[in-house]
Design an enzyme around this catalytic site. Structure first.
Site, PDB file in Angstrom:
ATOM      1  N   LYS A 170      59.116  20.092 -19.790  1.00  0.00           N
ATOM      2  CA  LYS A 170      57.937  20.078 -20.669  1.00  0.00           C
ATOM      3  C   LYS A 170      57.941  21.348 -21.508  1.00  0.00           C
ATOM      4  O   LYS A 170      58.527  22.354 -21.112  1.00  0.00           O
ATOM      5  CB  LYS A 170      56.647  20.052 -19.832  1.00  0.00           C
ATOM      6  CG  LYS A 170      55.434  19.571 -20.590  1.00  0.00           C
ATOM      7  CD  LYS A 170      55.353  18.059 -20.593  1.00  0.00           C
ATOM      8  CE  LYS A 170      54.249  17.532 -21.462  1.00  0.00           C
ATOM      9  NZ  LYS A 170      54.066  16.077 -21.260  1.00  0.00           N
TER      10      LYS A 170
ATOM     11  N   GLY B  15      56.575  13.924 -27.852  1.00  0.00           N
ATOM     12  CA  GLY B  15      55.217  14.372 -28.167  1.00  0.00           C
ATOM     13  C   GLY B  15      54.329  14.510 -26.934  1.00  0.00           C
ATOM     14  O   GLY B  15      54.683  14.111 -25.828  1.00  0.00           O
ATOM     15  N   ASP B  16      53.192  15.115 -27.148  1.00  0.00           N
ATOM     16  CA  ASP B  16      52.102  15.207 -26.163  1.00  0.00           C
ATOM     17  C   ASP B  16      50.882  15.597 -27.004  1.00  0.00           C
ATOM     18  O   ASP B  16      50.866  15.346 -28.232  1.00  0.00           O
ATOM     19  CB  ASP B  16      52.426  16.244 -25.075  1.00  0.00           C
ATOM     20  CG  ASP B  16      51.489  16.154 -23.862  1.00  0.00           C
ATOM     21  OD1 ASP B  16      51.718  15.313 -22.985  1.00  0.00           O
ATOM     22  OD2 ASP B  16      50.503  16.926 -23.796  1.00  0.00           O
TER      23      ASP B  16
HETATM   24  P1  NDP Z   1      46.439  13.538 -28.809  1.00  0.00           P
HETATM   25  O1  NDP Z   1      46.655  14.894 -29.325  1.00  0.00           O
HETATM   26  O2  NDP Z   1      46.866  12.364 -29.612  1.00  0.00           O
HETATM   27  O3  NDP Z   1      44.924  13.305 -28.393  1.00  0.00           O
HETATM   28  C1  NDP Z   1      44.299  14.140 -27.486  1.00  0.00           C
HETATM   29  C2  NDP Z   1      42.841  13.710 -27.332  1.00  0.00           C
HETATM   30  O4  NDP Z   1      42.282  14.389 -26.225  1.00  0.00           O
HETATM   31  C3  NDP Z   1      41.991  14.048 -28.528  1.00  0.00           C
HETATM   32  O5  NDP Z   1      40.965  13.106 -28.645  1.00  0.00           O
HETATM   33  C4  NDP Z   1      41.452  15.419 -28.150  1.00  0.00           C
HETATM   34  O6  NDP Z   1      40.237  15.742 -28.801  1.00  0.00           O
HETATM   35  C5  NDP Z   1      41.234  15.257 -26.668  1.00  0.00           C
HETATM   36  N1  NDP Z   1      41.376  16.574 -26.018  1.00  0.00           N
HETATM   37  C6  NDP Z   1      42.482  17.358 -25.981  1.00  0.00           C
HETATM   38  N2  NDP Z   1      42.251  18.504 -25.346  1.00  0.00           N
HETATM   39  C7  NDP Z   1      40.957  18.462 -24.976  1.00  0.00           C
HETATM   40  C8  NDP Z   1      40.129  19.347 -24.272  1.00  0.00           C
HETATM   41  N3  NDP Z   1      40.581  20.537 -23.824  1.00  0.00           N
HETATM   42  N4  NDP Z   1      38.845  18.943 -24.049  1.00  0.00           N
HETATM   43  C9  NDP Z   1      38.397  17.741 -24.494  1.00  0.00           C
HETATM   44  N5  NDP Z   1      39.149  16.865 -25.164  1.00  0.00           N
HETATM   45  C10 NDP Z   1      40.404  17.207 -25.402  1.00  0.00           C
HETATM   46  O7  NDP Z   1      47.211  13.535 -27.384  1.00  0.00           O
HETATM   47  P2  NDP Z   1      47.705  12.288 -26.515  1.00  0.00           P
HETATM   48  O8  NDP Z   1      46.811  11.133 -26.684  1.00  0.00           O
HETATM   49  O9  NDP Z   1      49.153  12.126 -26.756  1.00  0.00           O
HETATM   50  O10 NDP Z   1      47.566  12.879 -25.033  1.00  0.00           O
HETATM   51  C11 NDP Z   1      46.404  12.684 -24.242  1.00  0.00           C
HETATM   52  C12 NDP Z   1      46.750  12.871 -22.767  1.00  0.00           C
HETATM   53  O11 NDP Z   1      47.760  11.937 -22.387  1.00  0.00           O
HETATM   54  C13 NDP Z   1      47.317  14.250 -22.399  1.00  0.00           C
HETATM   55  O12 NDP Z   1      46.894  14.570 -21.087  1.00  0.00           O
HETATM   56  C14 NDP Z   1      48.826  14.011 -22.379  1.00  0.00           C
HETATM   57  O13 NDP Z   1      49.497  14.940 -21.567  1.00  0.00           O
HETATM   58  C15 NDP Z   1      48.859  12.614 -21.789  1.00  0.00           C
HETATM   59  N6  NDP Z   1      50.074  11.840 -22.011  1.00  0.00           N
HETATM   60  C16 NDP Z   1      50.537  11.604 -23.287  1.00  0.00           C
HETATM   61  C17 NDP Z   1      51.674  10.841 -23.463  1.00  0.00           C
HETATM   62  C18 NDP Z   1      52.166  10.484 -24.820  1.00  0.00           C
HETATM   63  O14 NDP Z   1      53.108   9.701 -24.903  1.00  0.00           O
HETATM   64  N7  NDP Z   1      51.583  10.973 -25.907  1.00  0.00           N
HETATM   65  C19 NDP Z   1      52.438  10.313 -22.325  1.00  0.00           C
HETATM   66  C20 NDP Z   1      51.813  10.552 -21.045  1.00  0.00           C
HETATM   67  C21 NDP Z   1      50.689  11.297 -20.910  1.00  0.00           C
HETATM   68  P3  NDP Z   1      40.235  16.805 -30.009  1.00  0.00           P
HETATM   69  O15 NDP Z   1      40.887  16.105 -31.159  1.00  0.00           O
HETATM   70  O16 NDP Z   1      38.802  17.116 -30.214  1.00  0.00           O
HETATM   71  O17 NDP Z   1      41.030  17.994 -29.527  1.00  0.00           O
HETATM   72  O1  2IT Z   2      53.414  13.332 -20.376  1.00  0.00           O
HETATM   73  C1  2IT Z   2      54.294  12.567 -20.828  1.00  0.00           C
HETATM   74  O2  2IT Z   2      54.886  11.778 -20.094  1.00  0.00           O
HETATM   75  C2  2IT Z   2      54.592  12.619 -22.252  1.00  0.00           C
HETATM   76  N1  2IT Z   2      53.935  13.370 -22.985  1.00  0.00           N
HETATM   77  C3  2IT Z   2      55.691  11.783 -22.828  1.00  0.00           C
HETATM   78  C4  2IT Z   2      57.035  12.432 -22.604  1.00  0.00           C
HETATM   79  C5  2IT Z   2      58.207  11.763 -23.271  1.00  0.00           C
HETATM   80  O3  2IT Z   2      59.299  12.357 -23.147  1.00  0.00           O
HETATM   81  O4  2IT Z   2      58.100  10.699 -23.869  1.00  0.00           O
END
Ligand code: NDP
Ligand code: 2IT
Length: 445
Positions: free
Chosen positions: A126, A165-166
């Site tokens: 990560k 991404g994340d």
């Molecule tokens: P995005 O950046 O697309 O969206 C994040 C969302 O969460 C936004 O609505 C943001 O609000 C909110 N958020 C982030 N930080 C905070 C905080 N500290 N307090 C309150 N709200 C918060 O990210 P993703 O949708 O990609 O990721 C969301 C979650 O999913 C994370 O935990 C990530 O690790 C996990 N994840 C993502 C994967 C992926 O493929 N993208 C895969 C597996 C897990 P705001 O815009 O106001 O900051």
């Molecule tokens: O938390 C996660 O699994 C991710 N943000 C996706 C990682 C990836 O390599 O697609």
């Protein structure tokens, strides 16, 4: 916790001071692993746990860039290459002001077990930065990404380490990162990053995969109680990539998603969230959730507050770590909660997980429920390696098969260890055993 494991855990905590989220993730995994060590004393003799908790490599670097007013900005970049027993390091990059080593290590540690559960040949890693993309222009984000990659490129590669991404890193950022990697290395090495655009090596379904996968996994849990998403009242936290696609899939399966949030507040839309409108506001306009209220009659926006105040039968936390605490969990349980599917990584505190489990609520931990994103990243790598691209239907079917497979592995492992329905135990043991077996086979690595 098993006394032998507790001693190892205490050493890990002492060796990694000030990394609260990493401590939490390690503790939560160790709490499940006592019974495996009764059956496999060889894991203890070979110090598998001590090795697992020590990343293979940690890279921390300076990221200098210039903002639109010409001022020099400095951020800190990270890549933690945690474990490569099963394949190249694989895991996302997070750009958020809260990022520090403890967050990157918790995410990297979770990623080891998540990636193992997918059954795909990927190790765990990560990275990210404390860069805050909010309010930054495209040009600033590009300059930041170019500077970030100018250091990162020497550490990654399709057989070495494959970021994606994340939070704060989506298609735009992956594009800038890929362009800079290609420019520095003079290689069109598609498999070095995943989450790419569809016309330049990306995979269909990757943008939807995490949210879709979370709903598929949660649907499989509901099935064990003779239920489904049809007719459920769902609350989702977040309104980013994972949240939006979880909302879309849950509603496609007949649920009504009545609320979602961002870090400023939440909306309640009793008619069911209009996903098209939400996508337009968040993905095209890069706006705030507050903009949704203005555009749709009958919707209320709550400034601040907690989205967990809204009752639901199913909740899908899809924002960030530790966003759902014990009090919120207790309230949700009192008001008729059936199931929780974690789309985010570690969104429920340990107290919240305990409340859900004691109440008999179906609980899917993130490392199992949100594994569809990284699994589809592995499918993207497969397409890149074979210079092929698959249809949406084929890729979604692969994702579905993988999620059902992870569900069944977790459920069967929980049964085998005498705790039916305990998906936390099933996920931790199921993922751990695969990695531990590979580490044993590969000698002292
Ligand atoms: P995005 O950046 O697309 O969206 C994040 C969302 O969460 C936004 O609505 C943001 O609000 C909110 N958020 C982030 N930080 C905070 C905080 N500290 N307090 C309150 N709200 C918060 O990210 P993703 O949708 O990609 O990721 C969301 C979650 O999913 C994370 O935990 C990530 O690790 C996990 N994840 C993502 C994967 C992926 O493929 N993208 C895969 C597996 C897990 P705001 O815009 O106001 O900051
Ligand atoms: O938390 C996660 O699994 C991710 N943000 C996706 C990682 C990836 O390599 O697609």
């Amino acid at each position: 916790m098993d006394a032998r494991l507790e001693a190892i855990r205490d050493t890990v905590l002492a060796r990694n001071p000030g990394e609260a989220e990493f401590h939490q993730a390690v503790t939560e995994v160790f709490e499940s692993l006592g019974p495996v060590h009764d059956r496999h004393p060889e894991f203890l003799e070979a110090a598998i746990l001590e090795r697992l908790c020590e990343p293979e490599r940690q890279i921390i670097f300076r990221v200098p860039w210039t903002d639109d007013s010409g001022r020099v900005q400095i951020n800190r970049g990270f890549r933690v290459e945690f474990n490569s027993a099963l394949g190249p390091y694989k895991g996302g990059l997070r750009f958020h002001p809260s990022v520090y080593l403890g967050i990157v290590k918790f995410l990297g540690f979770e990623q080891i077990f998540k990636n193992a559960l997918t059954g795909m040949p990927i190790g765990g890693g990560k990275g990210g930065s404390d860069f805050d993309p909010r309010g930054r222009s495209d040009a600033e984000v590009m300059r930041f990404c170019q500077s970030f990659m100018t250091e990162l490129y020497r550490h990654i590669g399709e057989y070495t380490d494959v970021p994606a991404g994340d939070i704060g890193v989506g298609g735009r950022e992956i594009g800038y990162l890929f362009g800079q990697y290609k420019r520095i290395t003079n290689r069109y090495e598609s498999g070095v990053l995943t989450g790419k655009g569809i016309s330049w090596g990306g995979s269909l379904v990757r943008p939807e995969a995490t949210g879709f996968g979370t709903v598929i996994f949660t649907g499989e849990m509901l099935k064990t109680r003779g239920s489904s998403f049809d007719g459920q009242r769902v609350v989702v936290s977040g309104s980013g990539n994972v949240a939006i696609n979880a909302i879309a899939k849950a509603q496609a399966l007949g649920a009504t998603v009545v609320a979602c949030s961002d870090s400023s507040g939440y909306i309640v839309d009793e008619a069911g969230i209009d996903v098209g409108l939400l996508r337009r506001i968040k993905e095209v306009e890069r706006g705030r959730l507050k903009d949704y209220e203005v555009r749709r009659p009958g919707v209320s926006y709550v400034d601040g507050g907690s989205v967990w105040d809204v009752d639901a039968t199913v909740v899908l936390p899809c924002a960030t770590q530790n966003e759902l605490d014990g009090d919120a969990a207790a309230r949700l349980v009192r008001n008729g909660l059936l199931a929780v599917g974690e789309g985010a990584n570690m969104p429920s505190t340990r107290e919240a997980v305990a409340v859900f489990q004691e109440a008999g609520v179906l609980f899917a931990p993130g490392k199992a429920a949100n594994a569809g994103g990284v699994a589809t990243s592995a499918l993207e790598m497969q397409q890149n390696a074979s210079r092929d691209s698959w249809s949406f239907e084929h890729t979604e079917q692969r994702l579905t098969d993988i999620m059902v497979g992870i569900h069944d592995l977790c459920a069967q492992t929980a049964d085998e260890y005498g705790e039916p329905g305990n998906y936390v135990l099933g996920a931790n043991i199921g993922g751990f055993v695969k990695v531990a077996d590979a580490m044993l086979a590969q000698g002292l690595i």
